[in-house]
Design a protein around this motif. Structure first.
Motif, PDB file in Angstrom:
ATOM      1  N   MET A   1      53.371  25.220  26.642  1.00  0.00           N
ATOM      2  CA  MET A   1      53.022  26.485  26.955  1.00  0.00           C
ATOM      3  C   MET A   1      54.027  27.597  26.316  1.00  0.00           C
ATOM      4  N   THR A   2      55.233  27.315  26.105  1.00  0.00           N
ATOM      5  CA  THR A   2      55.986  28.094  25.411  1.00  0.00           C
ATOM      6  C   THR A   2      56.764  27.315  24.155  1.00  0.00           C
ATOM      7  N   ALA A   3      56.246  27.395  22.876  1.00  0.00           N
ATOM      8  CA  ALA A   3      56.522  26.818  21.862  1.00  0.00           C
ATOM      9  C   ALA A   3      57.968  27.050  21.577  1.00  0.00           C
ATOM     10  N   GLY A   4      58.863  26.084  21.450  1.00  0.00           N
ATOM     11  CA  GLY A   4      60.115  26.360  20.827  1.00  0.00           C
ATOM     12  C   GLY A   4      61.142  26.857  22.118  1.00  0.00           C
ATOM     13  N   LEU A   5      60.574  26.840  23.137  1.00  0.00           N
ATOM     14  CA  LEU A   5      61.314  27.260  24.281  1.00  0.00           C
ATOM     15  C   LEU A   5      61.386  26.545  25.427  1.00  0.00           C
ATOM     16  N   PRO A   6      62.017  26.538  26.417  1.00  0.00           N
ATOM     17  CA  PRO A   6      61.821  25.345  27.728  1.00  0.00           C
ATOM     18  C   PRO A   6      60.632  25.744  28.362  1.00  0.00           C
ATOM     19  N   ASP A   7      60.317  24.605  28.664  1.00  0.00           N
ATOM     20  CA  ASP A   7      59.004  24.692  29.693  1.00  0.00           C
ATOM     21  C   ASP A   7      59.341  25.372  30.945  1.00  0.00           C
ATOM     22  N   PRO A   8      58.340  26.063  31.463  1.00  0.00           N
ATOM     23  CA  PRO A   8      58.574  26.566  32.803  1.00  0.00           C
ATOM     24  C   PRO A   8      58.533  25.677  34.018  1.00  0.00           C
ATOM     25  N   ALA A   9      59.538  25.905  34.881  1.00  0.00           N
ATOM     26  CA  ALA A   9      59.919  24.911  36.064  1.00  0.00           C
ATOM     27  C   ALA A   9      58.799  24.389  36.861  1.00  0.00           C
ATOM     28  N   GLY A  10      57.803  25.443  36.917  1.00  0.00           N
ATOM     29  CA  GLY A  10      56.808  24.752  37.739  1.00  0.00           C
ATOM     30  C   GLY A  10      56.770  25.362  39.220  1.00  0.00           C
ATOM     31  N   PHE A  11      55.778  25.845  39.839  1.00  0.00           N
ATOM     32  CA  PHE A  11      55.958  26.450  41.119  1.00  0.00           C
ATOM     33  C   PHE A  11      55.882  25.136  42.025  1.00  0.00           C
TER      34      PHE A  11
END
Length: 247
Positions: A1-11
Protein backbone atom coordinates in the motif's frame (compact mmCIF):
# COMPACT_ATOMS: atom_id res chain seq x y z
CA UNK A 1 0.00 0.00 0.00
CA UNK A 2 2.91 2.36 0.71
CA UNK A 3 5.93 1.54 -1.48
CA UNK A 4 9.22 1.89 0.38
CA UNK A 5 7.48 2.75 3.65
CA UNK A 6 6.16 0.63 6.53
CA UNK A 7 2.85 -1.08 5.95
CA UNK A 8 -0.11 0.38 7.88
CA UNK A 9 -0.73 -1.45 11.14
CA UNK A 10 -4.32 -2.32 10.25
CA UNK A 11 -7.58 -1.48 12.03
CA UNK A 12 -7.91 -1.52 15.06
CA UNK A 13 -4.15 -1.13 15.67
CA UNK A 14 -4.42 2.50 14.52
CA UNK A 15 -2.89 3.96 17.74
CA UNK A 16 0.47 2.29 16.96
CA UNK A 17 0.36 2.81 13.19
CA UNK A 18 3.13 4.82 11.51
CA UNK A 19 0.41 6.77 9.70
CA UNK A 20 -1.76 7.61 12.71
CA UNK A 21 -0.98 11.32 12.32
CA UNK A 22 0.09 11.64 8.67
CA UNK A 23 -2.18 9.07 7.03
CA UNK A 24 -4.74 10.15 4.46
CA UNK A 25 -8.42 9.35 4.54
CA UNK A 26 -8.03 7.03 1.54
CA UNK A 27 -5.07 5.19 3.06
CA UNK A 28 -6.85 4.63 6.38
CA UNK A 29 -10.11 3.69 4.69
CA UNK A 30 -8.42 1.17 2.41
CA UNK A 31 -6.46 -0.24 5.34
CA UNK A 32 -9.54 -0.61 7.54
CA UNK A 33 -11.39 -2.23 4.67
CA UNK A 34 -9.10 -5.23 4.98
CA UNK A 35 -10.44 -6.08 8.43
CA UNK A 36 -13.91 -4.52 8.71
CA UNK A 37 -16.92 -6.72 7.94
CA UNK A 38 -18.34 -5.35 4.69
CA UNK A 39 -22.01 -4.73 4.02
CA UNK A 40 -23.47 -8.00 2.75
CA UNK A 41 -24.39 -8.71 -0.84
CA UNK A 42 -27.13 -8.67 -1.76
CA UNK A 43 -28.39 -5.92 0.53
CA UNK A 44 -31.44 -3.69 0.77
CA UNK A 45 -30.98 -0.61 -1.45
CA UNK A 46 -32.76 1.50 1.17
CA UNK A 47 -31.28 0.44 4.53
CA UNK A 48 -28.21 -1.66 3.54
CA UNK A 49 -29.39 -4.67 5.52
CA UNK A 50 -28.14 -7.97 4.09
CA UNK A 51 -30.83 -9.94 2.27
CA UNK A 52 -31.39 -13.60 1.64
CA UNK A 53 -31.49 -14.18 -2.13
CA UNK A 54 -34.95 -13.47 -3.48
CA UNK A 55 -36.28 -12.20 -0.15
CA UNK A 56 -37.51 -8.62 0.48
CA UNK A 57 -36.16 -6.51 3.32
CA UNK A 58 -38.00 -7.15 6.59
CA UNK A 59 -37.34 -3.65 7.94
CA UNK A 60 -40.77 -2.01 8.00
CA UNK A 61 -39.34 1.47 7.35
CA UNK A 62 -38.13 0.37 3.91
CA UNK A 63 -41.65 -0.39 2.70
CA UNK A 64 -42.87 3.12 3.49
CA UNK A 65 -43.27 5.73 0.74
CA UNK A 66 -40.18 7.95 0.71
CA UNK A 67 -42.16 10.94 2.02
CA UNK A 68 -43.03 8.94 5.15
CA UNK A 69 -39.62 7.33 5.41
CA UNK A 70 -37.82 10.66 5.14
CA UNK A 71 -34.53 9.35 3.77
CA UNK A 72 -34.05 7.94 0.28
CA UNK A 73 -31.32 5.50 1.34
CA UNK A 74 -28.75 4.80 4.02
CA UNK A 75 -25.25 3.54 3.20
CA UNK A 76 -22.84 2.04 5.72
CA UNK A 77 -19.06 1.95 5.83
CA UNK A 78 -19.16 -1.53 7.39
CA UNK A 79 -21.18 -3.83 9.63
CA UNK A 80 -21.42 -3.29 13.38
CA UNK A 81 -19.25 -6.12 14.59
CA UNK A 82 -15.92 -6.99 16.18
CA UNK A 83 -13.32 -4.26 16.48
CA UNK A 84 -15.46 -1.56 14.87
CA UNK A 85 -18.22 -2.10 17.42
CA UNK A 86 -15.67 -2.01 20.23
CA UNK A 87 -13.98 1.20 19.07
CA UNK A 88 -17.26 3.03 18.49
CA UNK A 89 -18.11 2.10 22.09
CA UNK A 90 -14.69 3.37 23.26
CA UNK A 91 -15.38 6.79 21.72
CA UNK A 92 -19.06 7.00 22.54
CA UNK A 93 -19.07 5.83 26.15
CA UNK A 94 -15.46 6.15 27.31
CA UNK A 95 -14.48 9.35 25.51
CA UNK A 96 -11.44 7.85 23.74
CA UNK A 97 -11.11 10.87 21.43
CA UNK A 98 -8.40 9.42 19.20
CA UNK A 99 -11.00 7.26 17.50
CA UNK A 100 -12.89 10.34 16.30
CA UNK A 101 -9.98 11.13 13.95
CA UNK A 102 -9.94 7.56 12.60
CA UNK A 103 -13.70 7.52 12.10
CA UNK A 104 -13.53 10.90 10.37
CA UNK A 105 -11.00 9.40 7.96
CA UNK A 106 -13.18 6.35 7.36
CA UNK A 107 -16.14 8.57 6.46
CA UNK A 108 -14.14 10.79 4.13
CA UNK A 109 -12.49 7.73 2.58
CA UNK A 110 -15.94 6.29 1.89
CA UNK A 111 -17.04 9.57 0.32
CA UNK A 112 -13.96 9.62 -1.91
CA UNK A 113 -14.58 6.01 -2.95
CA UNK A 114 -18.28 6.56 -3.75
CA UNK A 115 -18.49 9.72 -5.86
CA UNK A 116 -21.79 8.59 -7.34
CA UNK A 117 -23.38 8.59 -3.87
CA UNK A 118 -22.01 12.07 -3.16
CA UNK A 119 -23.19 13.60 -6.42
CA UNK A 120 -25.52 16.54 -5.79
CA UNK A 121 -25.05 16.62 -2.00
CA UNK A 122 -25.35 20.20 -0.71
CA UNK A 123 -24.69 19.58 3.00
CA UNK A 124 -23.03 16.80 4.99
CA UNK A 125 -24.33 17.06 8.56
CA UNK A 126 -24.11 14.93 11.67
CA UNK A 127 -27.16 13.63 13.51
CA UNK A 128 -26.39 15.69 16.62
CA UNK A 129 -25.96 14.73 20.22
CA UNK A 130 -27.08 16.81 23.20
CA UNK A 131 -24.72 19.72 23.81
CA UNK A 132 -24.16 18.51 27.38
CA UNK A 133 -23.57 14.87 26.51
CA UNK A 134 -20.90 13.13 28.60
CA UNK A 135 -18.19 11.98 28.25
CA UNK A 136 -18.14 13.43 24.72
CA UNK A 137 -20.33 14.65 21.89
CA UNK A 138 -19.08 11.82 19.73
CA UNK A 139 -20.91 12.66 16.50
CA UNK A 140 -19.67 16.24 16.61
CA UNK A 141 -16.12 15.01 17.28
CA UNK A 142 -16.31 12.70 14.26
CA UNK A 143 -17.72 15.43 12.00
CA UNK A 144 -15.02 17.89 13.10
CA UNK A 145 -12.41 15.25 12.28
CA UNK A 146 -14.00 14.56 8.90
CA UNK A 147 -13.73 18.25 7.95
CA UNK A 148 -10.05 18.23 8.91
CA UNK A 149 -9.37 15.02 6.95
CA UNK A 150 -11.10 16.37 3.83
CA UNK A 151 -7.92 18.24 2.92
CA UNK A 152 -9.05 19.03 -0.64
CA UNK A 153 -12.38 20.47 0.62
CA UNK A 154 -14.20 18.22 -1.82
CA UNK A 155 -17.24 17.65 0.35
CA UNK A 156 -19.70 20.16 1.89
CA UNK A 157 -18.69 19.55 5.51
CA UNK A 158 -18.94 22.29 8.12
CA UNK A 159 -15.81 23.64 9.87
CA UNK A 160 -15.23 22.47 13.45
CA UNK A 161 -17.62 24.05 15.92
CA UNK A 162 -20.09 25.24 13.27
CA UNK A 163 -22.43 22.27 12.97
CA UNK A 164 -25.54 22.70 10.86
CA UNK A 165 -27.76 20.67 13.19
CA UNK A 166 -27.56 21.15 16.96
CA UNK A 167 -29.40 19.69 19.92
CA UNK A 168 -29.60 21.92 22.98
CA UNK A 169 -32.00 19.85 25.11
CA UNK A 170 -31.55 16.30 26.29
CA UNK A 171 -34.06 13.60 25.36
CA UNK A 172 -34.50 9.97 26.38
CA UNK A 173 -31.93 7.56 25.01
CA UNK A 174 -33.15 4.68 22.88
CA UNK A 175 -30.48 2.08 23.68
CA UNK A 176 -31.88 -1.15 25.21
CA UNK A 177 -35.45 0.17 24.86
CA UNK A 178 -38.49 -1.53 23.32
CA UNK A 179 -39.41 -0.68 19.73
CA UNK A 180 -42.25 1.61 20.84
CA UNK A 181 -39.92 3.37 23.29
CA UNK A 182 -37.31 3.77 20.56
CA UNK A 183 -39.88 5.38 18.28
CA UNK A 184 -40.99 7.77 21.03
CA UNK A 185 -37.36 8.66 21.75
CA UNK A 186 -36.69 9.22 18.04
CA UNK A 187 -39.67 11.58 17.76
CA UNK A 188 -38.48 13.59 20.77
CA UNK A 189 -34.92 13.67 19.45
CA UNK A 190 -35.95 15.06 16.08
CA UNK A 191 -38.18 17.68 17.70
CA UNK A 192 -35.24 18.94 19.78
CA UNK A 193 -33.03 19.75 16.78
CA UNK A 194 -32.28 23.20 15.37
CA UNK A 195 -30.81 24.15 11.99
CA UNK A 196 -28.25 26.81 12.84
CA UNK A 197 -28.25 28.64 9.52
CA UNK A 198 -31.03 30.24 7.54
CA UNK A 199 -33.63 27.53 7.01
CA UNK A 200 -34.19 28.94 3.53
CA UNK A 201 -30.84 27.32 2.69
CA UNK A 202 -32.49 23.90 3.09
CA UNK A 203 -35.12 24.55 0.42
CA UNK A 204 -34.51 22.12 -2.42
CA UNK A 205 -31.25 20.88 -0.87
CA UNK A 206 -29.83 17.36 -0.79
CA UNK A 207 -28.54 16.53 2.68
CA UNK A 208 -26.28 13.66 3.69
CA UNK A 209 -27.11 12.84 7.32
CA UNK A 210 -24.25 11.10 9.15
CA UNK A 211 -24.53 8.89 12.24
CA UNK A 212 -22.43 6.26 13.97
CA UNK A 213 -24.76 3.25 14.05
CA UNK A 214 -27.94 2.28 12.18
CA UNK A 215 -30.30 -0.40 13.52
CA UNK A 216 -33.95 -0.03 12.49
CA UNK A 217 -33.58 3.53 11.22
CA UNK A 218 -36.27 5.05 13.44
CA UNK A 219 -34.14 7.99 14.59
CA UNK A 220 -32.76 8.77 11.12
CA UNK A 221 -36.30 8.52 9.79
CA UNK A 222 -37.63 11.17 12.16
CA UNK A 223 -34.68 13.52 11.64
CA UNK A 224 -34.96 13.11 7.86
CA UNK A 225 -38.69 13.82 7.96
CA UNK A 226 -37.98 16.97 9.97
CA UNK A 227 -35.48 18.11 7.32
CA UNK A 228 -37.89 17.24 4.52
CA UNK A 229 -40.65 19.19 6.24
CA UNK A 230 -38.30 22.17 6.39
CA UNK A 231 -37.81 21.97 2.63
CA UNK A 232 -35.01 19.51 1.86
CA UNK A 233 -35.56 17.77 -1.46
CA UNK A 234 -33.60 14.64 -0.55
CA UNK A 235 -32.07 13.24 2.64
CA UNK A 236 -29.57 10.41 2.38
CA UNK A 237 -27.88 8.63 5.27
CA UNK A 238 -24.31 7.51 5.86
CA UNK A 239 -23.34 5.55 8.97
CA UNK A 240 -20.12 4.04 10.23
CA UNK A 241 -21.80 0.75 11.07
CA UNK A 242 -24.93 -1.17 10.14
CA UNK A 243 -26.31 -3.43 12.88
CA UNK A 244 -27.42 -6.82 11.53
CA UNK A 245 -31.15 -6.77 12.09
CA UNK A 246 -33.74 -9.46 11.66
CA UNK A 247 -36.90 -7.39 12.02
Amino acid sequence: MTAGLPDPAGFPDCPVCAYRITGTARLCSDCAGRTLQPVAEPHCPVCSQGLAPGRPCSNAVCSLPEAERGFSRVDAVAMYSGALRDKIHKLKYEGKTGWAMIFGRLLVGWMESHPEAMRGVDYVVGNPTHSGRQPIQHIEAIMDAAFTEDVTRTHPLSPPGSHRLVKHSETARSATRTLDEKRAAATAHAAALTWTGDTRDIKGATILLVDDVFTSGSQLQHVARRLRATGAADVRGLVLARVPWGG
